[in-house]
Write a protein that holds these residues in place. Sequence first.
Motif, short mmCIF file in Angstrom:
data_model
loop_
_atom_site.label_atom_id
_atom_site.label_comp_id
_atom_site.label_asym_id
_atom_site.label_seq_id
_atom_site.Cartn_x
_atom_site.Cartn_y
_atom_site.Cartn_z
N GLY A 160 -4.57 1.79 1.61
CA GLY A 160 -3.41 2.31 0.73
C GLY A 160 -3.34 3.74 1.13
O GLY A 160 -1.96 4.38 1.37
N ARG A 187 -1.41 4.20 4.27
CA ARG A 187 0.04 3.62 4.23
C ARG A 187 0.95 4.97 3.52
O ARG A 187 1.97 5.13 3.73
CB ARG A 187 0.04 2.50 3.08
CG ARG A 187 -0.20 1.25 3.70
CD ARG A 187 -0.18 0.30 2.60
NE ARG A 187 -0.34 -1.22 3.18
CZ ARG A 187 0.79 -2.06 3.54
NH1 ARG A 187 1.78 -1.18 3.53
NH2 ARG A 187 0.63 -3.02 4.29
N ARG A 195 15.82 2.40 0.67
CA ARG A 195 14.52 2.72 -0.08
C ARG A 195 13.55 1.54 0.02
O ARG A 195 13.99 0.52 -0.23
CB ARG A 195 14.97 2.95 -1.51
CG ARG A 195 13.78 3.36 -2.30
CD ARG A 195 14.14 3.27 -3.88
NE ARG A 195 13.30 3.51 -4.59
CZ ARG A 195 12.97 4.90 -5.06
NH1 ARG A 195 13.85 5.90 -4.65
NH2 ARG A 195 12.06 5.10 -5.78
N THR A 252 10.98 -1.13 -0.74
CA THR A 252 10.77 -1.91 -2.01
C THR A 252 9.34 -2.18 -2.15
O THR A 252 8.61 -2.28 -1.03
CB THR A 252 11.71 -3.24 -1.97
OG1 THR A 252 11.32 -4.04 -0.86
CG2 THR A 252 13.18 -2.96 -2.11
N PRO A 253 8.81 -2.44 -3.26
CA PRO A 253 7.41 -2.98 -2.95
C PRO A 253 7.15 -4.13 -2.38
O PRO A 253 8.27 -4.90 -2.41
CB PRO A 253 7.14 -3.18 -4.60
CG PRO A 253 8.04 -2.47 -5.36
CD PRO A 253 9.33 -2.25 -4.60
N GLY A 254 6.32 -4.06 -1.48
CA GLY A 254 6.07 -5.57 -0.81
C GLY A 254 6.62 -5.23 0.77
O GLY A 254 6.18 -6.03 1.55
N GLN A 255 7.31 -4.20 1.03
CA GLN A 255 7.73 -3.79 2.19
C GLN A 255 7.13 -3.27 3.23
O GLN A 255 6.25 -1.97 2.81
CB GLN A 255 9.23 -3.37 2.35
CG GLN A 255 10.04 -3.34 3.36
CD GLN A 255 11.42 -2.59 3.25
OE1 GLN A 255 11.70 -2.38 2.64
NE2 GLN A 255 11.77 -2.08 4.47
N GLN A 256 6.82 -3.57 4.21
CA GLN A 256 5.85 -2.77 5.34
C GLN A 256 6.64 -1.37 5.53
O GLN A 256 7.65 -1.27 5.78
CB GLN A 256 5.92 -3.48 6.70
CG GLN A 256 4.72 -3.02 7.56
CD GLN A 256 3.44 -3.67 7.02
OE1 GLN A 256 3.47 -4.46 6.19
NE2 GLN A 256 2.46 -3.45 7.87
N PRO A 257 5.79 -0.14 5.52
CA PRO A 257 6.39 0.92 5.71
C PRO A 257 6.57 1.08 7.07
O PRO A 257 5.90 0.63 7.98
CB PRO A 257 5.32 1.87 5.13
CG PRO A 257 4.04 1.35 5.37
CD PRO A 257 4.14 -0.31 5.12
N ALA A 277 -3.36 -3.01 -1.31
CA ALA A 277 -3.18 -1.61 -0.77
C ALA A 277 -1.86 -1.12 -0.84
O ALA A 277 -1.79 0.27 -1.06
CB ALA A 277 -3.28 -1.76 1.03
N THR A 298 6.10 -9.50 -0.65
CA THR A 298 5.22 -9.65 0.62
C THR A 298 5.08 -10.98 1.26
O THR A 298 5.24 -11.05 2.25
CB THR A 298 3.75 -9.18 0.45
OG1 THR A 298 3.77 -7.84 -0.21
CG2 THR A 298 2.92 -8.91 1.68
#
Lengths: 257, 180
Positions: A27, A30, A84, A86-91, B45, B71
């Motif tokens: 984390g 990330r 933007r 979203t949670p779950g998206q790969q940066p 993570a 995910t």
Amino acid sequence: MLRRAMDRTTQDLPPLPDLAPVAVRLGRRRRARARLTVAGGVFGTVTAAALGLSLLSGADPGVAMPAAPPAAFPSAYHTPVQVRPTPGQQPPEKLSDAESARHAQFQQQVSALLDELLPASVEDIRPVAGEVSSYRITAGGTTFPVTLSVRPAEGERLQECRNQPPKITCEKADLGGGRTAQVYAMAVNRTDTLGAMVVTRYGRSKVLLSVDPSDTASAPVTGAQLLTVVRDARFTDLLKYADAHPVQKKDAPVEGG
Amino acid sequence: MPSPLGSDVGFEEFARSAQTRLYRTAYLLCGDAETARDLTQTTLAKLFQHWRRAGAAEHPHAYAKTVLTRTFLAERRRRLRDLLAFTRTGGLVPARNTEQPDLRVTLLAALAELPPRARAMVVLRYWEDLSVETVASLMRCSEATVKSQCSRSLARLRDRLGEAHLYTADPHLHPYAIGS
């Protein structure tokens, strides 16, 4: 009852180690990547906007770019859209300033070409800032995700067309010069919303051009219309550039899911 | 919970309390333990990355489920495209064994036959016990879609497994078997 079946199915899973310390480490990475990407993305966007058409024509000597993408088509500036995460998206990955600018330039070239070649019902085309393979098109007031991925993939080849009508239909197409493509229409997310996709190879890269449906509407572009794009010589020029100077990395091993 | 200064206090405690449940949900979504563990790890993570927001959420566990599900779906979409179109020269082509030589009908196999979004809806609705409204919001679709997808999926599961299997499965036959 189904819940009990699910409970039984999962109760004998092998025990997990403590995942928290690794999650913290991953984390943190990330976070660092996301911070750097935001900084790089803003710089790239501002730079591209400031340089405007001169950047697109590759005429600005002050920006170090390895072999600028071809620029033989209309070059109106397509303002990038900030999506933007979203949670779950790969940066997005961290890029240098020069690399960010190069990606932004490539996206402008792709947007300009799509603008010219996609049907008139597509009203607007915008690249997604910081995500070199992502675009958004608007048709009938609805926005649809578009992907143009040119990814190094030595050792991979096109599979045979896989048809699973009505969910997936695939047709083979000849692009000339010994190249072939596959044109897919497939249900995405829901059974009643269709997306279109063309896949092919160029040089050492695998190429994917797709338009996804929105949450409620099928893609406004058909596979045949995408094939028109792929067959255009200027699109091939873009592939040639991206194959020689990749804008995406080779696929990493899949993480999760 | 994070402190007002946005520290990460509380994350590890949360992660430890949530990981097993997330893992079990991930298992129902993915169908194998190894991938489920990876998905759980990735989810945690991502939660840490956004812990200021996630930890401050009214229901951090619900937030975690959202991250896990999205995910899973994002990765499936990416994989599907790649699997459809490309194969590694000379490598092993992952092929699903539809024959199932031992004819063991498992819940996981039946779930795997559902499209990923429908599978996620079934897992969220019947395993996580979320309301139709919550599932719709999490999946970014209408409540009517959730209802119709769940109804269709349940019918398919019943067809595949048979009511008897759902009701009388002997867990000792095989850890993951619903019937044999």
